[in-house]
Design a protein around this motif. Structure first.
Motif, PDB file in Angstrom:
ATOM      1  N   PRO A 122       0.833  -1.208   0.000  1.00 40.37           N
ATOM      2  CA  PRO A 122       0.000   0.000   0.000  1.00 40.37           C
ATOM      3  C   PRO A 122       0.869   1.261   0.000  1.00 40.37           C
ATOM      4  CG  PRO A 122      -0.752  -1.588   1.651  1.00 40.37           C
ATOM      5  CD  PRO A 122       0.567  -2.089   1.147  1.00 40.37           C
ATOM      6  N   ILE A 123       0.411   2.252  -0.663  1.00 43.44           N
ATOM      7  CA  ILE A 123       1.016   3.597  -0.729  1.00 43.44           C
ATOM      8  C   ILE A 123       2.326   3.600  -1.530  1.00 43.44           C
ATOM      9  CG2 ILE A 123       1.891   5.591   0.547  1.00 43.44           C
ATOM     10  CD1 ILE A 123       0.079   4.794   2.865  1.00 43.44           C
ATOM     11  N   GLY A 159       4.644   4.275  -5.894  1.00 44.90           N
ATOM     12  CA  GLY A 159       3.744   5.276  -5.364  1.00 44.90           C
ATOM     13  C   GLY A 159       2.448   5.262  -6.155  1.00 44.90           C
ATOM     14  N   ARG A 160       2.043   6.408  -6.654  1.00 44.37           N
ATOM     15  CA  ARG A 160       0.807   6.504  -7.435  1.00 44.37           C
ATOM     16  C   ARG A 160       1.049   6.328  -8.937  1.00 44.37           C
ATOM     17  NH1 ARG A 160      -2.349  11.828  -6.031  1.00 44.37           N
ATOM     18  NH2 ARG A 160      -3.813  10.774  -7.427  1.00 44.37           N
ATOM     19  N   PHE A 190       5.194  10.468  -5.991  1.00 43.39           N
ATOM     20  CA  PHE A 190       4.173  11.103  -5.164  1.00 43.39           C
ATOM     21  C   PHE A 190       4.139  12.602  -5.498  1.00 43.39           C
ATOM     22  CE2 PHE A 190       5.853   7.484  -2.818  1.00 43.39           C
ATOM     23  CZ  PHE A 190       4.685   6.784  -2.492  1.00 43.39           C
TER      24      PHE A 190
END
Length: 514
Positions: free
Chosen positions: A46-47, A78-79, A229
């Motif tokens: 996650p993240i 990350g994203r 990020f």
């Protein structure tokens, strides 16, 4: 009890049927809507995504991951979604079949700083601005006519290098450095000949360029949290933006000094009624286009961005490739013998290497190609980013993700190459692959509309410098040293340990070294 069991069985059957129907319905709906799944890939945290699991040698890690997840796979940092492509067939879909859609760059924070927000050739979006810049660059600086006109300049600079190396006979020479300085001298003379540089006292332009370029390449090669990020980019946690800005400031000092000196010279010539004596160099061509009221006009920022591309992109890559080539040649004695025998035959023992000889040096050309096959300077090229959702290999590739073309893996794939890990220049004597990306089993400079614009100059300089060094000198390692082929991964694939070699005089006629 039997009645309860029957009811339970019915419930289980209905539940399982409902689940299977839901799965089938989802697949049919996805297919009918034209929405294939994303590529396979490893599970992520996650993240942070897959970030904690990245190794220092990404080119090797991605190649190994392809064995587990297939020729196209994804992972998140990350994203940010990243997709890696590892085969000719899938690469073709990106650089040929859907070249237009995949012609944008994935511009990182570091790249954005260095290129003034993507106002150069390398990182600009695929738009009219990029097409204009590339047209100017190719037509004005690297046209056949201009390259031919600069032939004597390249010859003079290489002769200076040979003379310099001759003065160091029997001592240790840093191969990468001497090639970098030679290339830097050629490029700066092509770009702004006869223009003075007022740097710090005792400083030399080429030495400053090498130091700055080395730092720039190192910064480019570091994973940056700000890229994964974006909401944290303003913090610049790792100092990548700050450090790149420091290097750009150093380049800007050089560029500003050169440009201001040229503008003053132009003003004086205009007052005296004198034109551009000896023709226009690249800088003058760019300044002539500045602020013109038509489609090809350039801003001063675009001019600087083009000059940064030329100086950084045209020097470090050439020096890195030459260092790998000398390492492989020195390690493979049969190759060294064949290269020098060919040079002796074509050039002669009482002559220096001329550019007219280069087209006849087939084995040396094959040796350079074999070097860049095993050691592509840009192992993933420059990452691309699709401008729209696309389908590659039956998978959805979302708009804005990062695309890595794993050239390092393709160049070593046994499906395309016989004994791919062997250093064997002979393979390029029969398989006439060029540098223009026409055969996608060998495309070290890319392919399609975003192929490297500097190939014509890079090809000439590699051949001329290596031919001159190998024709003029015999080379050996310092006593006790062994050949080292370990790699240092970054945006460029460098040698982890610089090649330090000792030259010895090859021909008795000392005049050949002056």
């Amino acid at each position: 009890m039997s009645k309860n069991n029957n009811e339970l069985a019915i419930v289980l059957v209905v539940t399982i049927s409902a689940i299977m129907f839901a799965i089938l319905w989802y697949k049919l709906t996805a297919s009918s809507n034209g929405e294939p799944p994303l590529p396979p890939g490893p599970r992520s945290l996650p993240i942070v995504g897959y970030l904690p699991f990245l190794s220092p040698d990404l080119h090797k890690q991605f190649t190994n991951m392809a064995h587990s997840y297939g020729p196209i796979f994804k992972f998140h940092l990350g994203r940010k979604l990243h997709v890696v492509i590892n085969t000719i067939e899938l690469a073709k879909e990106v650089v040929r079949d859907q070249d237009e859609a995949f012609s944008n760059r994935d511009i990182t924070v570091a790249a954005s700083v260095l290129t003034y927000g993507g106002q150069d050739i390398a990182m600009s979006k695929n738009d009219s601005n990029w097409r204009n810049l590339r047209k100017i660059f190719v037509r004005e600086l690297l046209s056949n006519k201009n390259l031919e006109a600069c032939g004597s300049l390249r010859k003079d600079e290489v002769r200076k290098t040979i003379k310099n190396v001759f003065s160091k006979i029997g001592t240790v020479v840093d191969i990468s450095k001497i090639v970098f300085l030679t290339e830097a001298s050629v490029i700066t003379n092509m770009v702004w000949k006869n223009t003075s540089y007022n740097g710090p006292e005792g400083s030399h332009l080429e030495d400053e360029l090498q130091m700055v370029t080395s730092h720039i390449v190192d910064i480019f090669g570091k994973p940056n949290v700000s890229d994964f990020f974006p909401s944290l980019a303003w913090l610049d946690i790792q100092g990548v933006k700050r450090n790149m800005k420091m290097q750009l400031d150093k380049l800007e000092q050089i560029l500003t000094s050169i440009i201001e000196d040229r503008i003053k010279t132009n003003e004086k010539r205009s007052q005296d009624g004198v034109g551009h004596e000896g023709g226009r160099d690249f800088l003058q061509m760019l300044l002539d286009l500045k602020d013109q009221k038509h489609a090809t006009s350039l801003s001063i920022t675009q001019i600087k961005a083009l000059l940064v591309d030329t100086m950084v992109g045209g020097t470090d890559t050439t020096a890195t490739l030459a260092e790998w080539a000398m390492t492989e040649i020195m390690q493979n004695h049969d190759v060294m013998s064949k290269v020098q025998e060919e040079l002796a035959k074509i050039v002669g023992g009482n002559n220096i290497v001329e550019e007219s000889h280069l087209s006849q040096l087939e084995y040396l050309e094959a040796t350079i190609k074999e070097t860049i096959r095993l050691h592509p300077v840009l192992p993933f090229l420059l990452p691309r980013s699709p401008s729209q959702d696309c389908i590659v290999g039956g998978y959805t590739i979302p708009m804005g993700c990062t695309i890595f073309l794993n050239v390092w893996s393709i160049h070593r794939d046994p499906r395309y190459w016989d004994k791919p890990l062997d250093f064997n220049p002979d393979r390029f004597l029969t398989d006439k692959c060029d540098y223009n990306g026409n055969n996608l089993k060998f495309f070290p400079f890319g392919s399609g509309r975003r192929i490297c614009a500097g190939i014509p100059l890079a090809e000439r300089m590699q051949m001329l410098i290596l031919a001159s060094l190998l024709h003029s000198f015999d080379w050996s390692l310092p006593t006790g040293e062994e050949h080292d082929l370990s790699e240092k991964f970054g945006i460029t694939l460098r040698k982890r340990k610089p090649l330090m070699a000792i030259p010895s005089q090859r021909w008795p006629d000392v005049s050949l070294y002056n």
